[in-house]
Each structure stands twice: as structure tokens, then as C-alpha cells.
Design a protein around this motif. Sequence first.
Motif, short mmCIF file in Angstrom:
data_model
loop_
_atom_site.label_atom_id
_atom_site.label_comp_id
_atom_site.label_asym_id
_atom_site.label_seq_id
_atom_site.Cartn_x
_atom_site.Cartn_y
_atom_site.Cartn_z
N ARG A 1 0.78 -1.16 0.15
CA ARG A 1 -0.03 -0.12 0.04
C ARG A 1 0.65 1.29 0.07
O ARG A 1 0.27 2.38 -0.37
N ASN B 1 0.32 3.91 -2.64
CA ASN B 1 -0.88 4.61 -3.01
C ASN B 1 -0.94 5.97 -3.34
O ASN B 1 -1.66 6.42 -4.33
N TRP C 1 0.05 5.61 -7.30
CA TRP C 1 -1.06 5.28 -7.72
C TRP C 1 -2.13 6.26 -8.17
O TRP C 1 -2.65 6.61 -8.93
N GLU C 2 -2.23 7.27 -7.07
CA GLU C 2 -3.17 8.50 -7.48
C GLU C 2 -2.46 9.28 -8.24
O GLU C 2 -3.46 9.90 -9.15
N TYR D 1 -5.57 4.74 -8.92
CA TYR D 1 -5.92 4.21 -7.71
C TYR D 1 -7.26 3.60 -7.55
O TYR D 1 -7.47 2.35 -7.26
N TYR E 1 -8.15 0.00 -6.48
CA TYR E 1 -8.85 -0.20 -4.96
C TYR E 1 -10.17 -0.23 -5.04
O TYR E 1 -10.76 -0.81 -3.97
#
Length: 116
Positions: free
Chosen positions: A34, A37, A40-41, A46, A50
Motif C-alpha cells: 500500500r 498509494n 497510484w493516485e 488508484y 482499489y
Amino acid sequence: MSLNIYLQKTHKCPHCAHDIDDEPRAVYSANITRNLNVMWEAAGVYGALYESDGKAAADILSVLEQGLEDMRADPARCEKFNASNGWGTYGDAVPFLADLVLACRKNPSAVVRVSE
């Protein structure tokens, strides 16, 4: 903590198209930290990673492809989000995303399952 993502399919009879399996089987599975994150954003994937539980792989494919393309086009931007502890780097993220893209292309009708 980590992200676990699976693609599941129910195999169908080639003659009558009825489900052969009682339960869907995983045709792909992967796990990643994680700590990625924020990266990924920044890559815009993201939500596809998710928040895609229950969707078809084809439904998230274009978002994943675009994110992967953007990450590869500008590694320096993404590397700013490398985890300071070394667990979650651009070098981890790109192969993970590339493998997932390939799996989604091969199994567009598979159902995405996500767990943390």
C-alpha cells in the motif's frame, strides 16, 4: 498492509456455454504494498486498483493502460513518490501494473476481486 488483486473467471462449456465450475477460479493474482498509494493516485489508477471489486477486467483496462503509459513517460515524476523505507518504489509499481494490464487484456471478461 497490501493490495491483493485477482481476476476470476467461471469456465464455460464450449458446447452449451453453461458454467462448468461451481466457483470462479483465479486466472490472475498479485499483491503489492500500500506504500504505492500516492504514486497510484498520481498515475490516475488508484480507483481502478482499489475500487474495482466486482467489475469486469475490461472495465478498468483503459485506465490502467493510460496510467502505465503516463508512468513510463515520466519516471522522474513518479519516483518522487517512492516510499522512503524502500518498500514501494517506481521499480516495483511499473512491472506490477504492466502485468495487471496484460492479464486484463488476456481475460477481459474476468471479474476483478480486491482485498486489503
